[in-house]
Each structure stands twice: as C-alpha cells, then as structure tokens.
Design a protein around this motif. Structure first.
Motif, PDB file in Angstrom:
ATOM      1  N   SER A   1       0.838  -1.198   0.000  1.00 39.94           N
ATOM      2  CA  SER A   1       0.000   0.000   0.000  1.00 39.94           C
ATOM      3  C   SER A   1       0.872   1.247   0.000  1.00 39.94           C
ATOM      4  N   GLY A   2       1.993   1.192   0.714  1.00 39.16           N
ATOM      5  CA  GLY A   2       2.916   2.320   0.710  1.00 39.16           C
ATOM      6  C   GLY A   2       3.480   2.596  -0.666  1.00 39.16           C
ATOM      7  N   ILE A   3       3.834   1.531  -1.380  1.00 42.61           N
ATOM      8  CA  ILE A   3       4.334   1.694  -2.749  1.00 42.61           C
ATOM      9  C   ILE A   3       3.249   2.306  -3.630  1.00 42.61           C
ATOM     10  N   TRP A   4       2.059   1.780  -3.534  1.00 44.64           N
ATOM     11  CA  TRP A   4       0.945   2.289  -4.342  1.00 44.64           C
ATOM     12  C   TRP A   4       0.655   3.755  -4.022  1.00 44.64           C
ATOM     13  N   HIS A   5       0.606   4.083  -2.728  1.00 46.91           N
ATOM     14  CA  HIS A   5       0.309   5.458  -2.329  1.00 46.91           C
ATOM     15  C   HIS A   5       1.425   6.411  -2.750  1.00 46.91           C
ATOM     16  N   GLY A   6       2.654   5.929  -2.803  1.00 46.00           N
ATOM     17  CA  GLY A   6       3.745   6.757  -3.305  1.00 46.00           C
ATOM     18  C   GLY A   6       3.608   7.035  -4.788  1.00 46.00           C
ATOM     19  N   TRP A   7       3.207   6.021  -5.546  1.00 45.21           N
ATOM     20  CA  TRP A   7       3.015   6.203  -6.987  1.00 45.21           C
ATOM     21  C   TRP A   7       1.883   7.162  -7.305  1.00 45.21           C
ATOM     22  N   ILE A   8       0.806   7.103  -6.541  1.00 46.87           N
ATOM     23  CA  ILE A   8      -0.348   7.956  -6.851  1.00 46.87           C
ATOM     24  C   ILE A   8      -0.368   9.232  -6.017  1.00 46.87           C
ATOM     25  N   ALA A   9       0.744   9.567  -5.371  1.00 44.84           N
ATOM     26  CA  ALA A   9       0.810  10.766  -4.535  1.00 44.84           C
ATOM     27  C   ALA A   9       0.425  12.048  -5.288  1.00 44.84           C
TER      28      ALA A   9
ATOM     29  N   ASN B   1      -1.044   2.994   9.248  1.00 43.23           N
ATOM     30  CA  ASN B   1      -0.068   2.183   8.535  1.00 43.23           C
ATOM     31  C   ASN B   1       0.765   1.368   9.508  1.00 43.23           C
ATOM     32  N   THR B   2       1.596   0.479   8.952  1.00 41.80           N
ATOM     33  CA  THR B   2       2.390  -0.432   9.773  1.00 41.80           C
ATOM     34  C   THR B   2       3.689   0.187  10.259  1.00 41.80           C
ATOM     35  N   GLY B   3       3.970   1.395   9.909  1.00 39.45           N
ATOM     36  CA  GLY B   3       5.181   2.052  10.383  1.00 39.45           C
ATOM     37  C   GLY B   3       6.290   2.002   9.352  1.00 39.45           C
ATOM     38  N   PHE B   4       7.431   1.416   9.746  1.00 42.01           N
ATOM     39  CA  PHE B   4       8.625   1.433   8.909  1.00 42.01           C
ATOM     40  C   PHE B   4       8.381   0.878   7.513  1.00 42.01           C
ATOM     41  N   TRP B   5       7.710  -0.253   7.392  1.00 40.43           N
ATOM     42  CA  TRP B   5       7.564  -0.884   6.077  1.00 40.43           C
ATOM     43  C   TRP B   5       6.660  -0.079   5.154  1.00 40.43           C
ATOM     44  N   TYR B   6       5.613   0.541   5.697  1.00 33.88           N
ATOM     45  CA  TYR B   6       4.783   1.424   4.872  1.00 33.88           C
ATOM     46  C   TYR B   6       5.623   2.615   4.416  1.00 33.88           C
ATOM     47  N   ASP B   7       6.360   3.211   5.366  1.00 32.52           N
ATOM     48  CA  ASP B   7       7.212   4.350   5.031  1.00 32.52           C
ATOM     49  C   ASP B   7       8.248   3.981   3.966  1.00 32.52           C
ATOM     50  N   PHE B   8       8.858   2.809   4.124  1.00 30.16           N
ATOM     51  CA  PHE B   8       9.858   2.346   3.167  1.00 30.16           C
ATOM     52  C   PHE B   8       9.254   2.239   1.761  1.00 30.16           C
ATOM     53  N   GLY B   9       8.095   1.600   1.650  1.00 26.35           N
ATOM     54  CA  GLY B   9       7.436   1.472   0.356  1.00 26.35           C
ATOM     55  C   GLY B   9       7.034   2.811  -0.226  1.00 26.35           C
ATOM     56  N   PHE B  10       6.507   3.690   0.624  1.00 29.40           N
ATOM     57  CA  PHE B  10       6.063   5.011   0.176  1.00 29.40           C
ATOM     58  C   PHE B  10       7.233   5.821  -0.376  1.00 29.40           C
ATOM     59  N   TYR B  11       8.310   5.899   0.385  1.00 34.49           N
ATOM     60  CA  TYR B  11       9.454   6.695  -0.051  1.00 34.49           C
ATOM     61  C   TYR B  11      10.193   6.056  -1.229  1.00 34.49           C
ATOM     62  N   ALA B  12      10.229   4.746  -1.286  1.00 33.71           N
ATOM     63  CA  ALA B  12      10.851   4.088  -2.436  1.00 33.71           C
ATOM     64  C   ALA B  12      10.087   4.435  -3.715  1.00 33.71           C
ATOM     65  N   ALA B  13       8.759   4.449  -3.630  1.00 40.45           N
ATOM     66  CA  ALA B  13       7.950   4.796  -4.799  1.00 40.45           C
ATOM     67  C   ALA B  13       8.101   6.272  -5.157  1.00 40.45           C
ATOM     68  N   ILE B  14       8.158   7.140  -4.144  1.00 37.35           N
ATOM     69  CA  ILE B  14       8.333   8.570  -4.410  1.00 37.35           C
ATOM     70  C   ILE B  14       9.696   8.814  -5.071  1.00 37.35           C
ATOM     71  N   LEU B  15      10.745   8.226  -4.511  1.00 33.78           N
ATOM     72  CA  LEU B  15      12.079   8.435  -5.072  1.00 33.78           C
ATOM     73  C   LEU B  15      12.242   7.772  -6.429  1.00 33.78           C
ATOM     74  N   GLY B  16      11.679   6.576  -6.576  1.00 34.68           N
ATOM     75  CA  GLY B  16      11.812   5.855  -7.835  1.00 34.68           C
ATOM     76  C   GLY B  16      10.889   6.372  -8.905  1.00 34.68           C
ATOM     77  N   GLY B  17       9.717   6.806  -8.491  1.00 34.40           N
ATOM     78  CA  GLY B  17       8.744   7.297  -9.454  1.00 34.40           C
ATOM     79  C   GLY B  17       8.435   6.259 -10.510  1.00 34.40           C
TER      80      GLY B  17
END
Length: 100
Positions: free
Chosen positions: A41-49, A69-85
């Motif tokens: 969900s973090g990855i998805w939310h980062g992509w559709i930010a 959210n679950t904390g670290f793992w949600y944050d990790f997915g979110f920021y990875a998607a934001i940075l990776g785009g």
C-alpha cells in the motif's frame, strides 16, 4: 482540431485508468488500526501521490499519506515509490551512462 477514433480510445483509456487509480486513495477509510496499510500500500500510495495531492484539495478526508499504517515498512514502500517514481532510477542511470 479533428477528433479521431484513436483519440477517443486514448481518452477513454486515460479516464478509466484515473478512476481505477483513485479507487484506493490514502485516507479513504479502507484501512483502520486493526487492518493497517503495509508495504505494498505504501508503494501504491507513493506512486499515486500526485493524484492524491490534487484530490485532497477538494476532499478533506483524502490525504497523500495513509495515517493507519504499519510504520517502517509502509514508510519504506512510500518513499521508495516517491524516489523511484515511474522509472526515475533507470533514467538517472541512463544519463550517467551517456556521459562516458
């Protein structure tokens, strides 16, 4: 401007994709303290930010970041998607390769 069958199909494809993308926005109530958002969900939310940002202007309950959210793992997915785009890392690597 001439409207062709191809442009109509493209418009419909973009409209359907936009509807599907907005189906699971952060803050829409699909996550709770009992069932928090995880890494995917973090990855998805980062992509559709960017889409979430625009929609959050008009709807108060929609956010860019899911508070349940679950904390670290949600944050990790979110920021990875934001940075990776959408291929951001591969574009950076390609530019470096072209310099040499």
């Amino acid at each position: 401007m001439r409207v062709t069958t191809g442009s109509i199909k493209l418009f419909l494809l973009v409209a359907i994709a936009a509807l599907l993308l907005t189906g699971c926005l952060p803050g829409d109530g699909s996550y709770s303290a009992d069932r928090p958002a995880g890494i995917f969900s973090g990855i998805w939310h980062g992509w559709i930010a960017p889409i979430s940002l625009v929609i959050s202007i008009f709807k108060d309950r929609i956010a860019i970041y899911e508070p349940n959210n679950t904390g670290f793992w949600y944050d990790f997915g979110f920021y990875a998607a934001i940075l990776g785009g959408f291929g951001g890392f591969s574009l950076a690597r390609k530019k470096r390769r072209d310099r040499y």
